[in-house]
Design a protein around this motif. Structure first.
Motif, PDB file in Angstrom:
ATOM      1  N   LEU A   1       0.853  -1.191   0.000  1.00 56.17           N
ATOM      2  CA  LEU A   1       0.000   0.000   0.000  1.00 56.17           C
ATOM      3  C   LEU A   1       0.885   1.237   0.000  1.00 56.17           C
ATOM      4  CD1 LEU A   1      -2.760   1.501   0.416  1.00 56.17           C
ATOM      5  CD2 LEU A   1      -2.365   1.243   2.877  1.00 56.17           C
ATOM      6  N   VAL A   2       0.608   2.165  -0.914  1.00 61.81           N
ATOM      7  CA  VAL A   2       1.284   3.458  -0.931  1.00 61.81           C
ATOM      8  C   VAL A   2       0.242   4.535  -0.662  1.00 61.81           C
ATOM      9  CG1 VAL A   2       2.524   5.157  -2.343  1.00 61.81           C
ATOM     10  CG2 VAL A   2       3.101   2.731  -2.513  1.00 61.81           C
ATOM     11  N   VAL A   3       0.542   5.439   0.257  1.00 66.62           N
ATOM     12  CA  VAL A   3      -0.350   6.558   0.569  1.00 66.62           C
ATOM     13  C   VAL A   3       0.400   7.845   0.243  1.00 66.62           C
ATOM     14  CG1 VAL A   3      -1.733   7.706   2.330  1.00 66.62           C
ATOM     15  CG2 VAL A   3      -1.426   5.218   2.416  1.00 66.62           C
ATOM     16  N   ASP A   4      -0.183   8.639  -0.644  1.00 67.35           N
ATOM     17  CA  ASP A   4       0.423   9.891  -1.069  1.00 67.35           C
ATOM     18  C   ASP A   4      -0.262  11.064  -0.361  1.00 67.35           C
ATOM     19  OD1 ASP A   4       2.068  11.571  -2.530  1.00 67.35           O
ATOM     20  OD2 ASP A   4       0.723  11.652  -4.249  1.00 67.35           O
ATOM     21  N   GLU A   5       0.461  12.161  -0.156  1.00 58.72           N
ATOM     22  CA  GLU A   5      -0.093  13.384   0.460  1.00 58.72           C
ATOM     23  C   GLU A   5      -0.823  13.058   1.767  1.00 58.72           C
ATOM     24  OE1 GLU A   5       0.790  16.112  -0.641  1.00 58.72           O
ATOM     25  OE2 GLU A   5       0.976  16.097  -2.828  1.00 58.72           O
ATOM     26  N   ALA A   6      -0.191  12.251   2.597  1.00 61.52           N
ATOM     27  CA  ALA A   6      -0.849  11.782   3.821  1.00 61.52           C
ATOM     28  C   ALA A   6      -1.181  12.916   4.775  1.00 61.52           C
ATOM     29  CB  ALA A   6       0.035  10.751   4.526  1.00 61.52           C
ATOM     30  N   GLN A   7      -0.449  14.033   4.703  1.00 60.87           N
ATOM     31  CA  GLN A   7      -0.713  15.141   5.618  1.00 60.87           C
ATOM     32  C   GLN A   7      -2.093  15.750   5.412  1.00 60.87           C
ATOM     33  OE1 GLN A   7       1.469  15.437   3.049  1.00 60.87           O
ATOM     34  NE2 GLN A   7       0.552  17.060   1.816  1.00 60.87           N
ATOM     35  N   ASP A   8      -2.697  15.511   4.253  1.00 60.33           N
ATOM     36  CA  ASP A   8      -4.005  16.093   3.955  1.00 60.33           C
ATOM     37  C   ASP A   8      -5.164  15.164   4.284  1.00 60.33           C
ATOM     38  OD1 ASP A   8      -3.093  18.573   3.014  1.00 60.33           O
ATOM     39  OD2 ASP A   8      -2.587  17.691   1.083  1.00 60.33           O
ATOM     40  N   LEU A   9      -4.869  13.970   4.750  1.00 57.61           N
ATOM     41  CA  LEU A   9      -5.922  13.031   5.109  1.00 57.61           C
ATOM     42  C   LEU A   9      -6.271  13.224   6.575  1.00 57.61           C
ATOM     43  CD1 LEU A   9      -4.607   9.911   3.186  1.00 57.61           C
ATOM     44  CD2 LEU A   9      -6.525  11.383   2.565  1.00 57.61           C
ATOM     45  N   VAL A  10      -7.446  13.776   6.806  1.00 56.90           N
ATOM     46  CA  VAL A  10      -7.906  14.078   8.156  1.00 56.90           C
ATOM     47  C   VAL A  10      -9.330  13.558   8.327  1.00 56.90           C
ATOM     48  CG1 VAL A  10      -6.430  16.117   8.374  1.00 56.90           C
ATOM     49  CG2 VAL A  10      -8.732  16.370   7.443  1.00 56.90           C
ATOM     50  N   GLY A  11      -9.818  13.569   9.556  1.00 61.24           N
ATOM     51  CA  GLY A  11     -11.200  13.201   9.824  1.00 61.24           C
ATOM     52  C   GLY A  11     -11.540  11.803   9.366  1.00 61.24           C
TER      53      GLY A  11
ATOM     54  N   GLU B   1       4.392  17.866   6.094  1.00 64.32           N
ATOM     55  CA  GLU B   1       3.520  18.564   7.033  1.00 64.32           C
ATOM     56  C   GLU B   1       3.503  20.073   6.823  1.00 64.32           C
ATOM     57  OE1 GLU B   1       3.321  16.466  11.121  1.00 64.32           O
ATOM     58  OE2 GLU B   1       5.183  15.746  10.215  1.00 64.32           O
ATOM     59  N   ALA B   2       4.453  20.600   6.066  1.00 63.83           N
ATOM     60  CA  ALA B   2       4.424  22.025   5.732  1.00 63.83           C
ATOM     61  C   ALA B   2       3.381  22.325   4.665  1.00 63.83           C
ATOM     62  CB  ALA B   2       5.798  22.490   5.248  1.00 63.83           C
ATOM     63  N   GLN B   3       2.852  21.276   4.017  1.00 63.05           N
ATOM     64  CA  GLN B   3       1.864  21.475   2.964  1.00 63.05           C
ATOM     65  C   GLN B   3       0.481  20.942   3.346  1.00 63.05           C
ATOM     66  OE1 GLN B   3       3.164  21.108  -1.234  1.00 63.05           O
ATOM     67  NE2 GLN B   3       4.992  20.107  -0.411  1.00 63.05           N
ATOM     68  N   ALA B   4       0.210  20.837   4.628  1.00 55.21           N
ATOM     69  CA  ALA B   4      -1.096  20.347   5.084  1.00 55.21           C
ATOM     70  C   ALA B   4      -2.094  21.490   5.027  1.00 55.21           C
ATOM     71  CB  ALA B   4      -0.984  19.813   6.504  1.00 55.21           C
ATOM     72  N   ILE B   5      -2.876  21.561   3.916  1.00 53.90           N
ATOM     73  CA  ILE B   5      -3.767  22.711   3.732  1.00 53.90           C
ATOM     74  C   ILE B   5      -5.223  22.341   3.499  1.00 53.90           C
ATOM     75  CG2 ILE B   5      -1.883  24.066   2.772  1.00 53.90           C
ATOM     76  CD1 ILE B   5      -3.212  23.771   0.019  1.00 53.90           C
ATOM     77  N   TYR B   6      -5.553  21.063   3.459  1.00 56.50           N
ATOM     78  CA  TYR B   6      -6.919  20.732   3.095  1.00 56.50           C
ATOM     79  C   TYR B   6      -7.893  20.762   4.263  1.00 56.50           C
ATOM     80  CZ  TYR B   6      -6.006  20.013  -1.761  1.00 56.50           C
ATOM     81  OH  TYR B   6      -5.691  20.233  -3.082  1.00 56.50           O
ATOM     82  N   GLY B   7      -7.443  21.221   5.439  1.00 55.69           N
ATOM     83  CA  GLY B   7      -8.403  21.495   6.499  1.00 55.69           C
ATOM     84  C   GLY B   7      -9.230  22.712   6.171  1.00 55.69           C
ATOM     85  N   PHE B   8      -8.707  23.592   5.295  1.00 61.16           N
ATOM     86  CA  PHE B   8      -9.422  24.792   4.868  1.00 61.16           C
ATOM     87  C   PHE B   8      -9.800  24.623   3.400  1.00 61.16           C
ATOM     88  CE2 PHE B   8      -8.245  26.184   8.760  1.00 61.16           C
ATOM     89  CZ  PHE B   8      -7.743  27.462   8.937  1.00 61.16           C
ATOM     90  N   SER B   9     -10.877  25.275   2.998  1.00 64.93           N
ATOM     91  CA  SER B   9     -11.277  25.230   1.598  1.00 64.93           C
ATOM     92  C   SER B   9     -10.561  26.317   0.823  1.00 64.93           C
ATOM     93  CB  SER B   9     -12.794  25.451   1.473  1.00 64.93           C
ATOM     94  OG  SER B   9     -13.105  26.812   1.711  1.00 64.93           O
TER      95      SER B   9
ATOM     96  N   THR C   1      -0.578  30.195   6.556  1.00 64.84           N
ATOM     97  CA  THR C   1       0.854  30.183   6.283  1.00 64.84           C
ATOM     98  C   THR C   1       1.218  29.001   5.402  1.00 64.84           C
ATOM     99  OG1 THR C   1       1.327  31.271   8.395  1.00 64.84           O
ATOM    100  CG2 THR C   1       3.143  30.108   7.334  1.00 64.84           C
ATOM    101  N   ARG C   2       0.649  27.847   5.685  1.00 64.20           N
ATOM    102  CA  ARG C   2       0.933  26.661   4.868  1.00 64.20           C
ATOM    103  C   ARG C   2       0.362  26.814   3.454  1.00 64.20           C
ATOM    104  NH1 ARG C   2      -0.245  24.194   9.879  1.00 64.20           N
ATOM    105  NH2 ARG C   2      -2.325  23.545   9.201  1.00 64.20           N
ATOM    106  N   VAL C   3      -0.814  27.460   3.351  1.00 66.17           N
ATOM    107  CA  VAL C   3      -1.367  27.728   2.013  1.00 66.17           C
ATOM    108  C   VAL C   3      -0.396  28.591   1.216  1.00 66.17           C
ATOM    109  CG1 VAL C   3      -3.225  28.884   0.744  1.00 66.17           C
ATOM    110  CG2 VAL C   3      -3.772  27.498   2.746  1.00 66.17           C
ATOM    111  N   LEU C   4       0.121  29.636   1.845  1.00 71.31           N
ATOM    112  CA  LEU C   4       1.091  30.509   1.185  1.00 71.31           C
ATOM    113  C   LEU C   4       2.332  29.725   0.766  1.00 71.31           C
ATOM    114  CD1 LEU C   4       2.228  33.327   0.456  1.00 71.31           C
ATOM    115  CD2 LEU C   4       2.920  33.549   2.856  1.00 71.31           C
ATOM    116  N   PHE C   5       2.819  28.861   1.647  1.00 69.82           N
ATOM    117  CA  PHE C   5       4.005  28.063   1.343  1.00 69.82           C
ATOM    118  C   PHE C   5       3.756  27.145   0.149  1.00 69.82           C
ATOM    119  CE2 PHE C   5       6.407  24.079   1.982  1.00 69.82           C
ATOM    120  CZ  PHE C   5       7.690  24.574   1.816  1.00 69.82           C
TER     121      PHE C   5
END
Length: 623
Positions: free
Chosen positions: A139-149, A174-182, A429-433
């Motif tokens: 199993l490969v999981v990509d962009e894991a920092q954006d998987l929440v809830g 983790e510097a690119q975790a932005i999908y908590g916000f729309s 800040t992460r969105v900007l990054f």
């Protein structure tokens, strides 16, 4: 383990991940530009080619459909047609595959979240699903920092039920975790406890070890490399450190950028190289920039994603036989597509794409099967156009462009200095990054709009333009997926057959160019709006009740602001189409009964790619 000649091209940190043991479980810290996607595909190629892992027993979970398309293409370079056996999909698609495969009554009548809830319950209680998951070999999981809830809970549930000898490779930044916000709002994101990474790290029984990709390969530009590394470290280290993080990071990015004086009104998008990314924080800003660009370009926004190319309808709109062979398709292509608006590939590649989706055992193409696949809510990544529009610069939001990269990036983000909470400031800040790390060669930044506009509950954007003592007006988003349908294009109750034929021929001639269109409210269609070509007055489509109701809702909101009743526009003059796309209905869809022939039988219809954020004149009601 000794590296092969192919594997020698990787740096030491990349090679360590690629050739890690079959049963290894890794959480790989992968910053921007470190080759995460390339390494993920190379790892699977190594496991399948050298370690006898079966392609059909490999899963890859990605966050976006855009990433799925790129992964599929890259994976094909490593293992050829065996890549089609690998289950590469988003979390939601994997959930639906489990649900539909083990529940005969499965249907997507609810939200994706409701579907995930059902799948979680099935994983917990269904022995057949448990056996199915135990057979997964990697199993490969990509962009894991954006998987929440719920999505984090689902992936954890899958990991918990894998065989202990099944390897898992998780990539995250983790510097690119932005999908908590729309892409629209600043709002409280999911709790850190709902983060997949925290879930996987919290249980030692899962057996994960830390790894990292250490070298930046995307760019050699010193300024960008500083953003990708030094600024990233500051972003990660800034969690919970108090106020001022956003301003500090914005200043750091501006210092390292190639320019920091971009102006919204002087972007010159029409002069930018094809493929350049022009990024905004909100969709209203992106749509407005697109509205004033007269040159061919594409949009990259939620709701304006993958769409089916126009050549499908151009070829098949009047093909009524159940099958078509290679020679017949080539004749259609040469006579209809090559002489009009051909894509960047030829008939051989087009045929290969089609037969992978709807091929029959005798080598021909089965149209009913193809239509069933193409009629699904999400266009198949193998065939869809990734961008909504025409070749040229790409205008979009940071959220929708995550995972993409371009030689030149133009980033416009407002200089925010007030936030409701430290969590909101960190997220912004992460969105900007993320926006700043899309560039390969050059990055230019500037300030976006501080007051970009409003939106309705439907998601439609608008911005009020009214001034005191003048007639009210607003900029309105036009072109959302629900604005019109196949029935609005060739439905028997919306247009007569001769006009439908003329309209579809007109669209075919304009499939690869910008179209000037307009909207007019029509009493004969319940005051819905009729979309027409601006110069010829040719009816193209009847817009939906949803669009009409949204216009009324905007009028009500504006009336509340100025304290007087407002009437909706009778016309909207400047509506643009960025070429055309194909809409498809399956052969068993009851909508067929409401359409003119030949489209009721073929199922392929041309539609304009409407994309506008244009001025609409409202009127104060007479007293």
């Amino acid at each position: 383990m000794k590296l092969s000649a192919e594997e020698m091209k990787w740096d030491e940190s990349q090679a360590a991940v690629i050739v890690a043991g079959v049963a290894s479980r890794l959480i790989v810290d992968a910053g921007p530009g470190t080759g995460k996607t390339a390494v993920a595909c190379a790892r699977l190629g190594h496991l399948i080619n050298s370690q006898s892992v079966r392609p059909s027993q490999v899963w890859m979970i990605s966050f976006t459909r855009t990433a799925v398309a790129e992964i599929r293409a890259r994976l094909h370079g490593h293992i050829g047609d065996a890549s089609f056996a690998v289950k590469v999909a988003t979390v939601d698609a994997h959930a639906w595959a489990i649900h539909s495969g083990y529940d005969a009554s499965a249907s997507l009548t609810g939200s994706y979240e409701e579907n995930i809830d059902r799948v979680l319950a099935m994983i917990e209680n269904d022995g057949d699903i448990a056996e199915y998951l135990e057979n997964v070999e990697h199993l490969v999981v990509d962009e894991a920092q954006d998987l929440v809830g719920q999505r984090a809970e689902l992936v954890e549930a899958i990991v918990a039920r894998l065989d202990p000898g099944c390897g898992v490779t998780v990539f995250a930044d983790e510097a690119q975790a932005i999908y908590g916000f729309s892409e629209e709002d600043s709002c409280k994101s999911e709790s850190a406890n709902d983060d997949l990474l925290e879930r996987l790290r919290a249980k030692s029984s899962y057996g994960f070890e830390a790894s990292s990709l250490d070298n930046i390969h995307r760019t050699s530009a010193p300024g960008l490399r500083s953003i990708f590394s030094d600024v990233r470290n500051t972003v990660i280290g800034g969690r919970g450190k108090g106020e001022g993080l956003f301003s500090r990071i914005r200043q750091s990015i501006a210092t390292h950028a190639d320019g920091n004086q971009l102006k919204v009104r002087a972007l010159g998008i029409d002069k930018l190289a094809a493929g350049s990314l022009v990024l905004f924080r909100t969709r209203a800003e992106a749509l407005q920039a697109s509205q004033f660009c007269t040159a061919p370009h594409s949009l990259r926004l939620s709701g304006y994603g993958a769409n089916l190319p126009a050549w499908l309808a151009i070829c098949f709109h009047d093909w009524l036989k159940p099958y078509i062979n290679r020679n017949e398709f080539s004749e259609l292509w040469l006579s209809r597509v090559e002489t009009g608006s051909p894509p960047q590939y030829g008939p051989d590649e087009a045929w290969a794409k089609l037969t992978r989706l709807g091929g029959s055992p005798d080598g021909s193409l089965e149209l009913s099967l193809l239509r069933r696949v193409l009629a699904r809510p999400s266009a198949p990544v193998e065939l869809a156009d990734a961008e909504y529009g025409l070749p040229g610069p790409v205008v979009g939001t940071i959220h929708a462009s995550k995972g993409r990269e371009a030689d030149d990036v133009f980033l416009l983000v407002s200089g925010m200095d007030e936030f409701d909470s430290p969590e909101e400031e960190e997220e912004e800040t992460r969105v900007l990054f993320v926006g700043s790390t899309r560039a390969r060669n050059t990055l230019n930044i500037g300030s976006g709009s501080k007051y970009p506009g409003s939106r309705l509950e439907s998601g439609r954007c608008y911005r009020r333009l009214a001034a005191k003592n003048k007639q009210p007006a607003a900029m309105i988003e036009i072109g959302r997926s629900e604005d019109f349908s196949i029935e609005g294009l060739v439905g028997t109750s919306n247009i007569d057959l001769q006009k439908a034929e003329t309209s579809q021929k007109w669209l075919a001639r304009h499939a690869g160019v910008i179209m000037a269109l307009e909207l007019n409210s029509d009493a004969d269609f319940g005051w819905n709006f009729r979309l027409s070509s601006k110069d010829e007055g040719l009816q193209v489509a009847i817009f939906s009740d949803r669009f009409r109701d949204d216009i009324w809702e905007i009028a009500k909101r504006m009336a509340k602001k100025i304290g007087t009743q407002i009437n909706t526009p009778s016309s909207v003059r400047y509506v643009r189409g960025l070429g055309c796309r194909t809409l498809v209905i399956a052969s068993d869809d009851l909508v067929r009964e409401k359409l003119h022939a030949p489209w009721s039988q073929s199922g392929f219809v041309l539609a304009p790619r409407v994309a506008a954020f244009t001025r609409a004149q409202f009127w104060k009601a007479r007293k």
